[in-house]
Scaffold this active site. Structure first.
Site, short mmCIF file in Angstrom:
data_model
loop_
_atom_site.label_atom_id
_atom_site.label_comp_id
_atom_site.label_asym_id
_atom_site.label_seq_id
_atom_site.Cartn_x
_atom_site.Cartn_y
_atom_site.Cartn_z
N GLN A 67 -29.35 11.86 -4.54
CA GLN A 67 -29.46 11.89 -3.01
C GLN A 67 -30.30 13.02 -2.87
O GLN A 67 -29.92 14.32 -3.42
CB GLN A 67 -28.35 11.90 -2.34
CG GLN A 67 -28.34 11.98 -0.78
CD GLN A 67 -27.08 12.38 -0.10
OE1 GLN A 67 -26.35 13.10 -0.71
NE2 GLN A 67 -27.11 12.25 1.04
N GLY A 111 -25.74 13.46 4.62
CA GLY A 111 -24.59 12.87 5.20
C GLY A 111 -24.02 11.60 4.25
O GLY A 111 -24.85 11.20 3.38
N LEU A 119 -19.34 9.51 -4.41
CA LEU A 119 -20.06 10.40 -3.84
C LEU A 119 -19.93 11.69 -4.29
O LEU A 119 -18.72 12.48 -3.99
CB LEU A 119 -20.08 10.44 -2.23
CG LEU A 119 -20.27 9.11 -1.53
CD1 LEU A 119 -20.38 9.16 0.10
CD2 LEU A 119 -21.40 8.31 -2.05
N ASP A 171 -14.60 14.62 -4.72
CA ASP A 171 -13.70 15.60 -4.64
C ASP A 171 -12.37 15.22 -4.33
O ASP A 171 -11.54 16.12 -4.10
CB ASP A 171 -14.37 16.66 -3.61
CG ASP A 171 -13.97 16.00 -2.26
OD1 ASP A 171 -13.61 14.88 -1.93
OD2 ASP A 171 -14.36 17.27 -1.18
N ARG A 222 -18.53 25.97 0.28
CA ARG A 222 -17.34 26.74 0.64
C ARG A 222 -16.36 27.16 -0.94
O ARG A 222 -15.44 27.84 -0.93
CB ARG A 222 -16.35 25.75 1.20
CG ARG A 222 -16.47 26.07 2.73
CD ARG A 222 -15.59 25.04 3.54
NE ARG A 222 -15.90 23.76 3.49
CZ ARG A 222 -15.24 22.69 4.01
NH1 ARG A 222 -14.20 22.69 4.46
NH2 ARG A 222 -15.74 21.36 3.78
N ALA A 228 3.93 41.19 -51.68
CA ALA A 228 3.73 41.92 -50.28
C ALA A 228 2.51 42.63 -50.34
O ALA A 228 2.33 43.62 -51.34
CB ALA A 228 4.95 42.22 -49.79
N ARG A 260 -2.41 45.46 -55.10
CA ARG A 260 -2.25 46.78 -54.21
C ARG A 260 -2.05 47.95 -55.04
O ARG A 260 -1.99 47.70 -56.36
CB ARG A 260 -1.08 46.60 -53.37
CG ARG A 260 0.48 46.25 -54.35
CD ARG A 260 1.59 46.34 -53.35
NE ARG A 260 2.80 46.13 -53.99
CZ ARG A 260 3.44 45.17 -54.02
NH1 ARG A 260 3.26 44.06 -53.32
NH2 ARG A 260 4.62 45.31 -54.93
N ARG A 263 -4.56 27.38 -31.60
CA ARG A 263 -6.15 27.10 -31.03
C ARG A 263 -6.66 25.79 -31.55
O ARG A 263 -6.14 25.21 -32.27
CB ARG A 263 -6.89 28.34 -31.30
CG ARG A 263 -6.35 29.83 -30.38
CD ARG A 263 -6.85 30.75 -31.10
NE ARG A 263 -8.62 30.62 -31.06
CZ ARG A 263 -9.22 31.49 -31.82
NH1 ARG A 263 -8.56 32.35 -32.69
NH2 ARG A 263 -10.51 31.40 -31.81
N TYR A 279 -14.73 9.39 -2.61
CA TYR A 279 -15.41 10.98 -2.54
C TYR A 279 -15.27 11.49 -3.82
O TYR A 279 -13.96 11.71 -4.37
CB TYR A 279 -14.87 11.46 -1.43
CG TYR A 279 -15.33 11.02 0.00
CD1 TYR A 279 -16.25 10.23 -0.02
CD2 TYR A 279 -14.66 11.44 1.27
CE1 TYR A 279 -16.80 9.67 1.30
CE2 TYR A 279 -15.07 11.02 2.24
CZ TYR A 279 -16.22 10.10 2.48
OH TYR A 279 -16.73 9.50 3.34
C1 UD1 Z 1 -15.25 12.81 5.43
C2 UD1 Z 1 -15.24 11.48 6.56
C3 UD1 Z 1 -14.14 11.67 7.35
C4 UD1 Z 1 -12.94 11.65 6.56
C5 UD1 Z 1 -12.79 12.69 5.48
C6 UD1 Z 1 -11.71 12.49 4.62
C7 UD1 Z 1 -17.83 11.16 6.81
C8 UD1 Z 1 -18.68 11.22 7.88
N1 UD1 Z 1 -16.49 11.75 7.33
O1 UD1 Z 1 -15.47 13.97 6.33
O2 UD1 Z 1 -14.10 10.57 8.24
O3 UD1 Z 1 -11.80 11.89 7.48
O4 UD1 Z 1 -14.23 12.82 4.64
O5 UD1 Z 1 -11.76 13.67 3.52
O6 UD1 Z 1 -17.86 10.63 5.84
N2 UD1 Z 1 -21.40 13.99 0.11
C9 UD1 Z 1 -22.64 13.46 -0.65
N3 UD1 Z 1 -23.87 13.69 0.15
C10 UD1 Z 1 -23.77 14.10 1.52
C11 UD1 Z 1 -22.75 14.39 2.20
C12 UD1 Z 1 -21.34 14.28 1.58
O7 UD1 Z 1 -22.65 13.17 -1.72
O8 UD1 Z 1 -25.02 14.14 2.01
C13 UD1 Z 1 -20.17 13.54 -0.72
C14 UD1 Z 1 -19.68 15.25 -0.92
O9 UD1 Z 1 -19.82 15.61 -2.18
C15 UD1 Z 1 -17.94 14.55 -0.83
C16 UD1 Z 1 -17.97 13.38 0.08
O10 UD1 Z 1 -19.16 12.84 0.31
O11 UD1 Z 1 -17.52 14.34 -1.95
C17 UD1 Z 1 -17.60 13.67 1.59
O12 UD1 Z 1 -18.19 14.58 2.17
P1 UD1 Z 1 -17.61 15.72 3.18
O13 UD1 Z 1 -18.80 16.57 3.60
O14 UD1 Z 1 -16.63 16.46 2.28
O15 UD1 Z 1 -17.03 14.93 4.22
P2 UD1 Z 1 -16.00 15.33 5.28
O16 UD1 Z 1 -16.60 16.25 6.24
O17 UD1 Z 1 -14.49 15.90 4.71
MG MG Z 2 -14.36 16.40 2.44
#
Ligand code: UD1
Ligand code: MG
Length: 447
Positions: A74, A79, A11, A104, A18, A407, A424, A317, A102
């Site tokens: 999406q 959510g 996801l 991130d 933030r 040189a 030179r 480089r 996730y």
């Molecule tokens: C989520 C969990 C929480 C857990 C935590 C761990 C849910 C509802 N909650 O919370 O229980 O403890 O992670 O870090 O899942 N994303 C989408 N589409 C959306 C929303 C989010 O792709 O509509 C992706 C975000 O990019 C991210 C991931 O889902 O990579 C998690 O979303 P985030 O909003 O960070 O969830 P948390 O509130 O951290």
């Molecule tokens: Mg999160």
């Protein structure tokens, strides 16, 4: 106990507000690789049948990065459950397990996900979640266990009662579920909660209520850390650097001051490499055995063959290739250049778009003038050549094998093999010039 076929769904459609950035959050680099790349690497290590990344509609950059893996779009970020639903077409008929990760979670590890799969298989579970006990449970979902320690559900922090908030076992994010058993429950998830979002975590309670087996695997705190702002980005970088340094040292690299050496995710270091303090590696570096890199060097996109000595204060480089036993000294910059075995460039040089043969010596301050204001031009230097100090080699130009350049010369024409080129102004000595000067000017000398 058998493990089913696997699909990984990552996801990454969250806005990452933030971060306060024009770059999507998951594209921010950690050790030179976008965060999403780290997650994809661990997903790939599980050898899944497919990897699908959920992205937002305006995230072309992420889509390009993800290719050739599939993306699911999406449309609006409603959510984590909604994000999973975005992949319905690709996954609803998948016969195996789906691991939702996730995008991130830069520090996720293959070992943690293998443990998730092991626990899942061992319990013959329909859904297995990742659990951890953070120092500060703050915004994490709390895991609810029944009296037989089975996972009943996950309550998000924003919806938790004070008693539920006191629970220290939290949801790490990664979830593994059997697609045939659990996918149909996704449609039942609603958004009656504090954030009005569709929570993927609600799937656990739905599965439990449907009589399916739920389980949890313990993860260490590092593996589940997400990156949500620049402070967490810096923390992830620090942890990743620590991992990379430990792996390098365990593989036979000596580091005088490990904390001041910065590695990229793909830095390859040979055996008995010695690294001094304050060295930064960009991506694409390969360092051979017995290479010594002294302090304060900046190296990216460079290959350094065995036995070479680089630095202190050298900058290599992209496109630099050093042969075996080369010596690159202080304040030397190399770009897109090949340096043959045993050649030396020891002091204050700029060598760009050049090819230098073996056992040649480039004197202090010698430079290649590779840019004519329009295009980059090449300088070719043969074997056993000697370029005198402060020479300027105006490219395109070729210096033959065994040739010498005096040189201070500005070389604009090719120098044949074994030839001495001096370009030179010839030195003129005027005898007694100093004395005459004194006599002529003594009446006009100001005090
Ligand atoms: C989520 C969990 C929480 C857990 C935590 C761990 C849910 C509802 N909650 O919370 O229980 O403890 O992670 O870090 O899942 N994303 C989408 N589409 C959306 C929303 C989010 O792709 O509509 C992706 C975000 O990019 C991210 C991931 O889902 O990579 C998690 O979303 P985030 O909003 O960070 O969830 P948390 O509130 O951290
Ligand atoms: Mg999160």
């Amino acid at each position: 106990m058998t493990e089913s076929a696997l699909a990984c769904l990552i996801l990454a459609a969250g806005r990452g507000t933030r971060m306060h950035s024009d770059l999507p959050k998951v594209m921010h680099p950690v050790a030179g690789l976008p965060i999403l790349g780290h997650v994809m690497k661990v997903a790939q290590a599980l050898v899944p049948e497919k990897i699908i990344v959920v992205v937002g509609p305006a995230m072309e950059q992420v889509q390009t990065f993800v290719a050739p893996h599939a993306v699911a779009i999406q449309k609006t970020q409603r959510g984590t459950a909604d994000a999973v639903r975005a992949a319905t077409d690709q996954l609803q008929n998948f016969a195996g397990d789906i691991a939702v990760l996730y995008g991130d979670a830069a520090l996720m590890t293959k070992e943690a996900l293998q443990e998730l799969r092991r626990v899942h298989a061992e319990n013959a579970a329909a859904i297995t979640i990742s659990a951890f006990t953070p120092d500060d449970a703050a915004g994490y979902g709390r895991i609810l266990l029944d009296d037989r320690s089975r996972v009943m559900g996950i309550i998000e922090a924003a919806d938790a009662t004070p008693q539920q908030k006191a629970i220290t076992l939290c949801n790490g994010g990664a979830i593994l579920f059997s697609a045939p058993k659990v996918w149909p429950l996704l449609d039942k998830i609603e958004n009656h909660n504090a954030k009005h979002e569709f929570y993927l975590t609600d799937l656990v309670e739905l599965a439990y209520r449907a009589g399916l087996t739920t389980a949890y695997a313990m993860f260490d705190n590092e593996a589940v850390q997400g990156v949500n702002d620049r402070v967490e980005l810096a923390a992830a970088e620090a942890l990743m650097q620590r991992r990379l340094r430990l792996a390098a040292m365990r593989g036979g690299v000596t580091m005088q001051d490990p904390d001041s050496v910065f590695l990229a995710h793909d830095t390859l270091l040979g055996r008995d490499v010695t690294l001094g303090p304050n060295i930064v590696f960009g991506t694409g570096c390969v360092v051979g055995d017995h290479v010594h890199i002294r302090g304060f060097c900046h190296i990216e996109g460079a290959e350094i063959a065995a036995g070479s000595i680089v630095g202190p204060f050298a900058r290599l480089r992209a496109g630099t290739k050093l042969g075996t036993n080369t010596h690159i000294g202080n304040f030397v910059e190399l770009k897109n250049s090949l340096v043959g075995a045993g050649s030396k460039i020891n002091h204050l040089s700029y060598i760009g778009d050049a090819e230098i043969g073996s056992t040649s010596n480039i004197g202090a301050g010698a430079i290649t003038c590779n840019y004519d204001g329009f295009r980059k031009q090449r300088t070719i230097i043969g074997n056993n050549a000697f370029i005198g100090s402060n020479a300027a080699l105006v490219a395109p130009v070729t210096i033959g094998n065994g040739a010498f350049v005096g040189a201070g010369s500005v070389i604009t024409n090719n120098v044949p093999a074994d030839t001495l080129a001096v370009a030179r102004g010839r030195q003129v000595n005027l005898e007694n010039w100093g004395g005459r000067q004194k006599n002529n000017k003594k009446d006009t000398k100001s005090s």
